[in-house]
Design an enzyme around this catalytic site. Structure first.
Site, PDB file in Angstrom:
ATOM      1  N   LEU A   1      46.330  38.084  62.449  1.00  0.00           N
ATOM      2  CA  LEU A   1      46.120  37.475  61.131  1.00  0.00           C
ATOM      3  C   LEU A   1      47.454  36.968  60.601  1.00  0.00           C
ATOM      4  O   LEU A   1      48.451  37.681  60.646  1.00  0.00           O
ATOM      5  CB  LEU A   1      45.545  38.518  60.154  1.00  0.00           C
ATOM      6  CG  LEU A   1      45.532  38.146  58.670  1.00  0.00           C
ATOM      7  CD1 LEU A   1      44.584  36.996  58.387  1.00  0.00           C
ATOM      8  CD2 LEU A   1      45.148  39.351  57.807  1.00  0.00           C
TER       9      LEU A   1
ATOM     10  N   ASP B   1      43.778  36.116  39.909  1.00  0.00           N
ATOM     11  CA  ASP B   1      44.015  35.990  38.466  1.00  0.00           C
ATOM     12  C   ASP B   1      43.310  37.112  37.702  1.00  0.00           C
ATOM     13  O   ASP B   1      42.298  37.644  38.157  1.00  0.00           O
ATOM     14  CB  ASP B   1      43.497  34.620  38.003  1.00  0.00           C
ATOM     15  CG  ASP B   1      44.112  34.202  36.684  1.00  0.00           C
ATOM     16  OD1 ASP B   1      45.028  34.889  36.184  1.00  0.00           O
ATOM     17  OD2 ASP B   1      43.660  33.175  36.131  1.00  0.00           O
TER      18      ASP B   1
ATOM     19  N   HIS C   1      48.873  44.581  37.525  1.00  0.00           N
ATOM     20  CA  HIS C   1      49.438  44.120  38.799  1.00  0.00           C
ATOM     21  C   HIS C   1      49.431  45.256  39.830  1.00  0.00           C
ATOM     22  O   HIS C   1      49.134  45.035  41.003  1.00  0.00           O
ATOM     23  CB  HIS C   1      50.866  43.601  38.601  1.00  0.00           C
ATOM     24  CG  HIS C   1      50.960  42.433  37.672  1.00  0.00           C
ATOM     25  ND1 HIS C   1      50.123  41.343  37.769  1.00  0.00           N
ATOM     26  CD2 HIS C   1      51.773  42.177  36.612  1.00  0.00           C
ATOM     27  CE1 HIS C   1      50.428  40.472  36.812  1.00  0.00           C
ATOM     28  NE2 HIS C   1      51.423  40.950  36.090  1.00  0.00           N
TER      29      HIS C   1
HETATM   30  C1  FPP Z   1      47.640  36.890  37.814  1.00  0.00           C
HETATM   31  O1  FPP Z   1      47.224  37.708  36.776  1.00  0.00           O
HETATM   32  C2  FPP Z   1      48.424  37.606  38.775  1.00  0.00           C
HETATM   33  C3  FPP Z   1      49.722  37.391  39.048  1.00  0.00           C
HETATM   34  C4  FPP Z   1      50.548  36.364  38.400  1.00  0.00           C
HETATM   35  C5  FPP Z   1      50.423  38.196  40.049  1.00  0.00           C
HETATM   36  C6  FPP Z   1      49.648  38.573  41.259  1.00  0.00           C
HETATM   37  C7  FPP Z   1      50.224  39.810  41.776  1.00  0.00           C
HETATM   38  C8  FPP Z   1      49.541  40.832  42.338  1.00  0.00           C
HETATM   39  C9  FPP Z   1      48.104  40.811  42.622  1.00  0.00           C
HETATM   40  C10 FPP Z   1      50.254  42.075  42.700  1.00  0.00           C
HETATM   41  C11 FPP Z   1      51.435  41.860  43.515  1.00  0.00           C
HETATM   42  C12 FPP Z   1      51.084  41.292  44.819  1.00  0.00           C
HETATM   43  C13 FPP Z   1      51.589  41.724  45.941  1.00  0.00           C
HETATM   44  C14 FPP Z   1      51.172  41.092  47.218  1.00  0.00           C
HETATM   45  C15 FPP Z   1      52.531  42.831  45.991  1.00  0.00           C
HETATM   46  P1  FPP Z   1      47.713  37.382  35.319  1.00  0.00           P
HETATM   47  O2  FPP Z   1      48.885  38.248  35.030  1.00  0.00           O
HETATM   48  O3  FPP Z   1      47.965  35.928  35.170  1.00  0.00           O
HETATM   49  O4  FPP Z   1      46.477  37.822  34.486  1.00  0.00           O
HETATM   50  P2  FPP Z   1      45.977  37.228  33.099  1.00  0.00           P
HETATM   51  O5  FPP Z   1      45.639  35.795  33.344  1.00  0.00           O
HETATM   52  O6  FPP Z   1      44.808  38.054  32.787  1.00  0.00           O
HETATM   53  O7  FPP Z   1      47.097  37.406  32.133  1.00  0.00           O
END
Ligand code: FPP
Length: 239
Positions: free
Chosen positions: A129, A18, A35
């Protein structure tokens, strides 16, 4: 390596990644840049997990609830996922990583679904893994799906008695061990519909660090903290 006590390492780590959006906002960047930076943390964590011979890692990449985000962010996230898969497949093959999706693959566009299945198939024999990526995942939906499958199997006579063992086999995680450790970045203290059945006894570690800043040293700190926890599973302390 990393001066960790290997006997006290978890066998399964689950992570709620997050804070990508907030990381980007702090830098006046579009959310997608958060991201993109987050993918680097994924790479770090996967590498260390494998080096430490932790056999299971489950990453929450996209929840069933995330579909209501702005269309442009969803489109770019899916694009990023496609790029990640193309880029990481050779490394997964080289490093013995088995890629697996938990969640509703059918919700994704056909081309991405095909790519997910391809990477799962090509890495299916790898043993070092298991990397579970939770995509269009909902813990409640997973439980309901398992219940539905169980009812069908009871009707067919395949299952005579319902217990935890027959139930858990019908979850996405099937015969994998439950997570020993849940890491959540960016400070929020909630489960967000993640692995609800599986996390009955999971140790929870929350850090204020945003996911793109969660790199190897932060991960090792979480694992070290896990090693200090006393797990009792409802029992009294053993002497
Ligand atoms: C949460 O941050 C993150 C996500 C919803 C997406 C997670 C994706 C990645 C780490 C990159 C893609 C992953 C792969 C494996 C290719 P948020 O957007 O909710 O952050 P915020 O709460 O600060 O708005």
């Amino acid at each position: 390596m990393h001066s960790l006590d290997h006997e006290k390492l978890p066998a399964h780590v689950a992570i709620i990644m997050d804070g990508n959006g907030r990381w980007a906002k702090l830098r006046n960047l579009p959310r997608i840049e958060g991201h993109i930076a987050g993918v680097e943390s994924v790479r770090d964590v996967v590498t260390i997990t494998r080096e430490l011979r932790i056999p299971y890692l489950t990453l929450y990449a996209f929840s069933k609830e995330n579909w209501v985000r702005p269309k442009d962010e969803v489109r770019k996230l899916l694009e990023l996922l496609g790029i990640y898969l193309d880029k990481e497949l050779p490394l997964m093959l080289e490093k013995g990583i088995r890629f697996n999706v938990i969640g509703e693959k059918a919700d994704f566009p056909g081309t991405l679904q095909a790519k997910l299945v391809e990477v799962m198939k090509k890495t299916a024999r790898n043993r070092d893994l298991v990397l579970n990526l939770a995509l269009s995942y909902s813990g409640r939906k997973e439980i309901l799906n398992a219940v539905t499958r169980l009812i069908e199997d009871v009707k067919k006579g395949v299952v005579k008695r319902i217990d935890e063992r027959v139930f858990r086999k019908r979850l996405y995680t099937g015969s994998m061990p439950d997570p020993d450790l849940l890491i959540r970045t960016s400070g929020e203290m909630r489960l967000s519909n993640f692995l609800l059945w599986q996390m009955a006894y999971t140790e929870i570690y929350v850090t204020d660090t945003f996911w793109p800043d969660f790199k190897g040293d932060q991960y090792v700190a979480a694992l070290r903290e896990f090693g200090r926890r006393e797990r009792r599973f409802g029992r009294v302390k053993e002497d």
